[in-house]
Motif scaffolding. Structure first.
Motif, PDB file in Angstrom:
ATOM      1  N   PHE A   1      41.779  46.099  40.751  1.00 56.68           N
ATOM      2  CA  PHE A   1      42.778  46.111  41.596  1.00 56.68           C
ATOM      3  C   PHE A   1      42.318  46.039  43.071  1.00 56.68           C
ATOM      4  O   PHE A   1      42.865  45.523  43.738  1.00 56.68           O
ATOM      5  CB  PHE A   1      43.490  47.355  41.541  1.00 56.68           C
ATOM      6  N   GLN A   2      41.118  46.831  43.288  1.00 54.42           N
ATOM      7  CA  GLN A   2      40.781  46.725  44.562  1.00 54.42           C
ATOM      8  C   GLN A   2      40.222  45.297  45.148  1.00 54.42           C
ATOM      9  O   GLN A   2      40.455  44.924  46.558  1.00 54.42           O
ATOM     10  CB  GLN A   2      39.561  47.530  45.040  1.00 54.42           C
ATOM     11  N   ILE A   3      39.806  44.517  44.292  1.00 53.28           N
ATOM     12  CA  ILE A   3      39.183  43.249  44.613  1.00 53.28           C
ATOM     13  C   ILE A   3      40.265  42.022  44.437  1.00 53.28           C
ATOM     14  O   ILE A   3      39.989  40.757  44.778  1.00 53.28           O
ATOM     15  CB  ILE A   3      37.816  42.815  43.952  1.00 53.28           C
ATOM     16  N   GLY A   4      41.403  42.510  43.658  1.00 52.39           N
ATOM     17  CA  GLY A   4      42.301  41.464  43.478  1.00 52.39           C
ATOM     18  C   GLY A   4      42.048  40.750  42.409  1.00 52.39           C
ATOM     19  O   GLY A   4      42.801  39.398  42.090  1.00 52.39           O
ATOM     20  N   ALA A   5      41.471  41.137  41.421  1.00 52.16           N
ATOM     21  CA  ALA A   5      41.305  40.546  39.949  1.00 52.16           C
ATOM     22  C   ALA A   5      42.468  40.924  39.170  1.00 52.16           C
ATOM     23  O   ALA A   5      42.202  41.685  38.311  1.00 52.16           O
ATOM     24  CB  ALA A   5      40.017  40.955  39.465  1.00 52.16           C
ATOM     25  N   VAL A   6      43.543  40.314  39.423  1.00 46.73           N
ATOM     26  CA  VAL A   6      44.776  40.796  38.707  1.00 46.73           C
ATOM     27  C   VAL A   6      45.586  39.558  38.179  1.00 46.73           C
ATOM     28  O   VAL A   6      45.899  38.609  38.884  1.00 46.73           O
ATOM     29  CB  VAL A   6      45.776  41.809  39.640  1.00 46.73           C
ATOM     30  N   ASP A   7      45.788  39.786  36.855  1.00 45.72           N
ATOM     31  CA  ASP A   7      46.854  38.722  36.241  1.00 45.72           C
ATOM     32  C   ASP A   7      48.412  39.030  36.721  1.00 45.72           C
ATOM     33  O   ASP A   7      48.846  39.976  36.197  1.00 45.72           O
ATOM     34  CB  ASP A   7      46.693  38.527  34.747  1.00 45.72           C
TER      35      ASP A   7
ATOM     36  N   ILE B   1      26.993  33.295  34.130  1.00 45.68           N
ATOM     37  CA  ILE B   1      28.291  33.061  33.516  1.00 45.68           C
ATOM     38  C   ILE B   1      29.128  34.480  34.222  1.00 45.68           C
ATOM     39  O   ILE B   1      30.311  34.134  34.202  1.00 45.68           O
ATOM     40  CB  ILE B   1      28.058  33.360  32.158  1.00 45.68           C
ATOM     41  N   VAL B   2      28.658  35.705  34.379  1.00 49.94           N
ATOM     42  CA  VAL B   2      29.653  36.778  34.699  1.00 49.94           C
ATOM     43  C   VAL B   2      30.164  36.483  36.244  1.00 49.94           C
ATOM     44  O   VAL B   2      31.028  36.713  36.296  1.00 49.94           O
ATOM     45  CB  VAL B   2      28.997  37.993  34.553  1.00 49.94           C
ATOM     46  N   ALA B   3      29.082  36.155  36.903  1.00 53.08           N
ATOM     47  CA  ALA B   3      29.556  35.616  38.433  1.00 53.08           C
ATOM     48  C   ALA B   3      30.543  34.445  38.388  1.00 53.08           C
ATOM     49  O   ALA B   3      31.583  34.912  39.224  1.00 53.08           O
ATOM     50  CB  ALA B   3      28.170  35.240  39.110  1.00 53.08           C
ATOM     51  N   GLU B   4      30.362  33.834  37.766  1.00 56.31           N
ATOM     52  CA  GLU B   4      31.293  32.544  37.721  1.00 56.31           C
ATOM     53  C   GLU B   4      32.663  33.114  37.137  1.00 56.31           C
ATOM     54  O   GLU B   4      33.714  32.572  37.667  1.00 56.31           O
ATOM     55  CB  GLU B   4      30.826  31.346  36.746  1.00 56.31           C
ATOM     56  N   GLY B   5      32.737  33.701  35.953  1.00 55.49           N
ATOM     57  CA  GLY B   5      33.872  34.646  35.600  1.00 55.49           C
ATOM     58  C   GLY B   5      34.619  35.411  36.621  1.00 55.49           C
ATOM     59  O   GLY B   5      36.018  35.288  36.451  1.00 55.49           O
ATOM     60  N   MET B   6      33.843  36.158  37.290  1.00 58.59           N
ATOM     61  CA  MET B   6      34.543  37.200  38.284  1.00 58.59           C
ATOM     62  C   MET B   6      35.310  36.269  39.332  1.00 58.59           C
ATOM     63  O   MET B   6      36.349  36.653  39.788  1.00 58.59           O
ATOM     64  CB  MET B   6      33.347  37.837  38.657  1.00 58.59           C
ATOM     65  N   ILE B   7      34.570  35.280  39.833  1.00 58.24           N
ATOM     66  CA  ILE B   7      34.918  34.355  40.868  1.00 58.24           C
ATOM     67  C   ILE B   7      36.202  33.802  40.411  1.00 58.24           C
ATOM     68  O   ILE B   7      37.491  33.701  41.089  1.00 58.24           O
ATOM     69  CB  ILE B   7      34.006  33.150  41.076  1.00 58.24           C
ATOM     70  N   ASP B   8      36.291  33.255  39.060  1.00 60.63           N
ATOM     71  CA  ASP B   8      37.333  32.652  38.525  1.00 60.63           C
ATOM     72  C   ASP B   8      38.714  33.549  38.296  1.00 60.63           C
ATOM     73  O   ASP B   8      39.821  33.438  38.654  1.00 60.63           O
ATOM     74  CB  ASP B   8      37.066  32.085  37.163  1.00 60.63           C
ATOM     75  N   ASP B   9      38.228  35.036  37.928  1.00 57.36           N
ATOM     76  CA  ASP B   9      39.435  35.813  37.801  1.00 57.36           C
ATOM     77  C   ASP B   9      39.843  36.360  39.257  1.00 57.36           C
ATOM     78  O   ASP B   9      41.090  36.808  39.292  1.00 57.36           O
ATOM     79  CB  ASP B   9      38.803  37.116  37.265  1.00 57.36           C
ATOM     80  N   ILE B  10      39.216  36.101  40.260  1.00 54.44           N
ATOM     81  CA  ILE B  10      39.864  36.516  41.681  1.00 54.44           C
ATOM     82  C   ILE B  10      40.509  35.414  42.227  1.00 54.44           C
ATOM     83  O   ILE B  10      41.655  35.377  42.579  1.00 54.44           O
ATOM     84  CB  ILE B  10      38.687  36.796  42.480  1.00 54.44           C
ATOM     85  N   PHE B  11      39.968  34.137  42.281  1.00 51.52           N
ATOM     86  CA  PHE B  11      40.421  33.000  43.159  1.00 51.52           C
ATOM     87  C   PHE B  11      40.759  31.694  41.993  1.00 51.52           C
ATOM     88  O   PHE B  11      41.537  30.917  42.820  1.00 51.52           O
ATOM     89  CB  PHE B  11      39.185  32.300  43.863  1.00 51.52           C
TER      90      PHE B  11
END
Length: 364
Positions: free
Chosen positions: A28-34, A85-95
């Motif tokens: 929630f803090q970093i905006g990784a929200v669907d 792969i985790v870094a790429e996934g996190m970037i995708d979840d946020i942006f």
């Protein structure tokens, strides 16, 4: 299996369960929200990056709790690919990355483990044909396998707990098969598999319907990446049996991916085009509830897993006949639920034609 290993696996599960609420708050803090939309099943904003809890618990387990069981080169080589792969996934979840950007990140992770961790296919042994050495094709075949499995797991991550549960079933079967049937000398691979299963089991209560956090691309891609790497460690010297087993184990995500590609090609749409005609969508459209759909797909995944355990016990001809039977049964199921389209049922139409022809002859 040593008692210390079992204790470490339980500790991994607990660590994952404890970490997940903190990861949820962090999302929630970093905006990784669907946020709810036409393609989503969630009715309220749902935090993603749940896979981060699985990744941290798994990494702590392999780096510290089970460190003595792991070879250094493979451990650090895999860790490099996992981080990518985790870094790429996190970037995708946020942006929200484009499909091309996602594939680029997946290829970078695959290249890292190919050259550093030596995760690769070298040659294939086919019955009646002998050995086929891949040579320079080893690299593209390995990359294709990893990217395909990553995206297959990512595609089925459409309902609460679906990808997590199916992956737990697939990985548990893979670990059992590698440990008892394929005679893989590297028992550390099986231990690593069970460590990942333990981390996912700790996460599942938060992810199952009604979910409080999603895997996100962070988790789905990480799990798919690890499944691909683990299967390749067992496929370095590939035989017909060893290559078909992981394909059968991953029957649910592979089936959904293959038929999604066929459906989009027939409809003259880009392969990356998103739709609501995946396996879980079709089952829900047939009247199943969210929870029932997930449980039915769990059941299908278990059937695939039980079938995969028959291969090491079968002869070559038995394996061939078993594969043919699976393909026919799978096609009938796919056509029955309209996975490609309600108007595309060639095998059912052919069977219907034959039955009508035979019954008309008998009535004469």
């Amino acid at each position: 299996m040593k008692f210390e290993i079992i204790v470490s696996l339980f500790a991994t599960m607990i660590i994952s369960a404890v970490l997940t609420p903190f990861v949820r708050r962090f999302a929630f803090q970093i905006g990784a929200v669907d946020k709810p939309n036409q393609r989503r099943v969630n009715k309220v904003p749902m935090p993603t990056i749940g896979g981060l809890a699985i990744f941290i618990a798994f990494t702590f387990s392999t780096m510290f709790l089970l460190r003595d069981q792991m070879p250094t080169q493979q451990l650090w080589g895999l860790f490099g690919g996992e981080c990518i792969i985790v870094a790429e996934g996190m970037i995708d979840d946020i942006f929200e990355l484009s499909p091309r950007q996602k594939v680029l990140g997946q290829l970078l992770a695959a290249l890292e483990v190919y050259f550093v961790a030596e995760v690769r296919m070298r040659y294939l042994t086919l019955p009646f044909f002998g050995v086929w050495h891949f040579g320079w094709l080893s690299l593209p075949i390995t990359l294709l396998w990893i990217v395909a499995i990553v995206n297959a797991i990512n595609l089925i991550d459409g309902l609460d707990g679906l990808a997590t549960g199916v992956s737990i079933i697939a990985l548990t079967t893979t670990g059992i098969t590698g440990l008892f049937f394929l005679n893989v000398a590297n028992t550390w691979v099986a231990i690593m598999i069970f460590a990942l299963v333990a981390a996912m089991v700790g996460f599942l209560p938060y992810n199952f319907f009604p979910a409080r956090i999603y895997l996100g691309d962070t988790g789905a891609q990480f799990i798919g990446f690890m499944i691909a790497c683990f299967s390749l460690y067992g496929l370095k010297n590939v035989t017909f049996i060893s290559v078909i087993i992981p394909v059968i184990i991953l029957g649910v995500p592979i089936t959904d991916t293959v038929y999604a590609m066929i459906r989009r090609i027939l409809n003259k749409q880009p392969i990356s085009h998103a739709d609501k005609h995946h396996l879980h969508h079709r089952l829900m459209q047939l009247g199943l509830t969210h929870r029932q759909t997930v449980l039915v797909i769990y059941g299908i995944a278990l059937i695939f897993s039980f079938i995969s355990l028959l291969y090491p016990l079968s002869t070559i001809w038995g394996s061939v006949l078993l594969t043919i039977a699976i393909l026919i049964g799978l096609e009938l199921f796919v056509e029955a639920i309209g996975l490609v389209g309600s108007d595309r049922q060639p095998l059912l139409h052919w069977i219907n034609h034959i039955v009508k022809k035979l019954t008309s002859k008998n009535s004469d």
